[in-house]
Design an enzyme around this catalytic site. Structure first.
Site, short mmCIF file in Angstrom:
data_model
loop_
_atom_site.label_atom_id
_atom_site.label_comp_id
_atom_site.label_asym_id
_atom_site.label_seq_id
_atom_site.Cartn_x
_atom_site.Cartn_y
_atom_site.Cartn_z
N LYS A 54 -17.79 19.56 -104.05
CA LYS A 54 -18.75 19.87 -103.36
C LYS A 54 -19.99 20.45 -104.28
O LYS A 54 -21.02 20.18 -103.73
CB LYS A 54 -18.22 21.21 -102.47
CG LYS A 54 -17.50 20.27 -101.02
CD LYS A 54 -16.65 21.68 -100.31
CE LYS A 54 -15.68 20.99 -99.51
NZ LYS A 54 -15.01 21.90 -98.56
N GLN A 98 -14.01 28.33 -98.77
CA GLN A 98 -12.58 27.39 -98.70
C GLN A 98 -11.33 27.82 -97.93
O GLN A 98 -11.02 28.81 -98.74
CB GLN A 98 -12.50 26.67 -100.15
CG GLN A 98 -11.70 25.54 -100.23
CD GLN A 98 -12.25 24.10 -99.65
OE1 GLN A 98 -13.56 24.35 -99.47
NE2 GLN A 98 -11.61 23.25 -99.62
N ASP A 121 -19.73 24.96 -91.96
CA ASP A 121 -18.51 24.34 -91.68
C ASP A 121 -18.35 24.09 -90.29
O ASP A 121 -17.19 23.44 -89.89
CB ASP A 121 -17.31 25.33 -92.08
CG ASP A 121 -16.96 24.60 -93.63
OD1 ASP A 121 -16.80 23.62 -93.66
OD2 ASP A 121 -16.05 25.58 -94.17
N1 L34 Z 1 -13.77 25.72 -95.33
N2 L34 Z 1 -12.15 24.45 -96.12
C1 L34 Z 1 -13.27 24.74 -95.55
N3 L34 Z 1 -14.07 23.55 -95.22
C2 L34 Z 1 -13.39 22.22 -95.37
O1 L34 Z 1 -14.21 21.07 -95.09
C3 L34 Z 1 -12.24 22.07 -96.02
N4 L34 Z 1 -11.61 20.69 -96.23
C4 L34 Z 1 -10.16 20.91 -96.11
C5 L34 Z 1 -9.39 21.76 -96.82
N5 L34 Z 1 -10.41 23.13 -96.82
C6 L34 Z 1 -11.38 23.26 -96.20
C7 L34 Z 1 -12.01 19.94 -97.43
O2 L34 Z 1 -13.24 20.08 -97.73
C8 L34 Z 1 -10.14 19.36 -96.68
N6 L34 Z 1 -11.32 19.14 -97.58
C9 L34 Z 1 -11.34 18.00 -98.37
C10 L34 Z 1 -12.59 17.75 -98.99
C11 L34 Z 1 -12.57 16.66 -99.77
C12 L34 Z 1 -11.55 15.83 -100.04
C13 L34 Z 1 -10.39 15.99 -99.33
C14 L34 Z 1 -10.27 17.18 -98.55
C15 L34 Z 1 -11.66 14.43 -101.31
O3 L34 Z 1 -12.69 14.46 -101.55
N7 L34 Z 1 -10.74 14.02 -101.13
C16 L34 Z 1 -10.71 12.63 -102.15
C17 L34 Z 1 -9.90 13.08 -103.22
C18 L34 Z 1 -10.11 13.99 -103.94
C19 L34 Z 1 -8.78 14.46 -105.12
O4 L34 Z 1 -8.62 13.67 -105.87
O5 L34 Z 1 -8.17 15.49 -104.70
C20 L34 Z 1 -10.70 11.54 -101.33
O6 L34 Z 1 -11.19 10.40 -101.97
O7 L34 Z 1 -9.99 11.52 -100.43
#
Ligand code: L34
Length: 295
Positions: A54, A98, A121
């Site tokens: 982020k 987060q 959010d």
């Molecule tokens: N406050 N907490 C708050 N806001 C959110 O919107 C989130 N979330 C969830 C967990 N806690 C939070 C996220 O940001 C889940 N989440 C999230 C964000 C990004 C990715 C996955 C979950 C992401 O970029 N995933 C990548 C893989 C990243 C890796 O290698 O770990 C993908 O391509 O899916």
């Protein structure tokens, strides 16, 4: 026949290009730099990775961005005080705490402390309420990202049977709500399944669009879906590590088998995750514009 892969990564890139231009227009035309703080409590490896992504994206788009790391054992009062500081910081337009928070910290109290005007959010009850009745608000990032993926991929949602698996406040409840609204990317007939559902397959087999946010690897198998279904996989499960120590990720659906039956499917990684991050950026730009009276 194989499914078309909906690349969240590609769509996210497209939206980020649009945002980047908008940010430079806001800077040049109005002296306005969108500001985002991400607060991370403790060192949960998945949270560290998401928050880092982020911050990196915020930086690339030209935001003023602050990463605020707090120890696992921070008191609830200290965290509330910190949020209050950012509520009153004119350079910050968006505040993200987060999740999950460590045990002992009351999540509800923390999220309610964020000013609804800076709640990028979309988790504050004021924004949730506005969303449900279709008023202008900050939409929660993951559901918002799913809508954008469906719309930009040309998936027909109007009249579609949508089945959501999972009832979390972050994904299941809000996406179900958004998809039943009479608007672009909505007007669907929505069913929500959860751990209390008697016959999950009965429901999933009826789905034209199946949105899975169960938080467990491969809970949806190929025999549970119909031919031509559109599958949005929200799960990001860490199921192991490569010899180099990198996390191995998998979604909530059996991607390899289901892609042979589906018409569209999102991959993990590279699907919903990058969209979540990008919609956070979009909400922060919106917050900055509203702060400056530009929107
Ligand atoms: N406050 N907490 C708050 N806001 C959110 O919107 C989130 N979330 C969830 C967990 N806690 C939070 C996220 O940001 C889940 N989440 C999230 C964000 C990004 C990715 C996955 C979950 C992401 O970029 N995933 C990548 C893989 C990243 C890796 O290698 O770990 C993908 O391509 O899916």
């Amino acid at each position: 026949m194989g499914a078309k892969i909906i690349s969240g990564k590609e769509i996210a890139k497209e939206i980020r290009e649009e945002l980047k231009e908008e940010v430079s227009r806001l800077k040049e035309g109005h002296g306005l730099t969108p500001g985002l703080v991400t607060i991370l409590v403790g060192e949960n490896p998945a949270s560290v990775s998401y928050v880092t992504a982020k911050q990196k994206t915020a930086h690339e788009l030209g935001f003023y961005s602050v990463q605020d790391n707090q120890p696992e054992d921070i008191s609830e009062d200290a965290l509330l005080e910190l949020i209050d500081k950012y509520n009153n910081d004119e350079k910050i337009h968006g505040i993200l705490v987060q999740l999950p928070l460590p045990r002992g910290v009351n999540e509800e109290r923390v999220l309610n402390a964020i000013s609804p005007d800076k709640d990028v959010d979309g988790f504050h009850p004021v924004n949730v309420g506005r969303m449900v009745i279709g008023e202008r608000c900050f939409l929660p990032c993951t559901p918002h990202g799913i809508l954008e993926m469906l719309i930009r991929s040309g998936v027909e949602t109007s009249g579609a049977e949508v089945v959501v698996v999972g009832r979390s406040n972050i994904v299941g409840k809000p996406i179900a709500n958004l998809m039943l609204q009479k608007r672009e990317g909505g007007n669907s007939t929505v069913t929500i399944c959860h751990t209390g559902t008697k016959d999950l397959t009965y429901h999933t087999k009826r789905a034209d669009i199946l949105i899975v946010a169960a938080g467990r690897p491969k809970v949806i198998t190929a025999d549970m879906v119909k031919e031509g279904v559109v599958v949005i996989d929200v799960g990001v499960n860490r199921i192991g590590k490569t010899p180099e120590g990198k996390a191995i990720l998998c979604g909530d659906v059996d991607f390899d088998a289901i892609k042979e039956k589906a018409s569209y499917i999102t991959p993990v990684p590279g699907g919903v995750g990058p969209m979540t991050i990008t919609m956070l950026m979009k909400n922060t730009v919106q917050a900055a514009k509203q702060f400056a009276g530009l929107d």
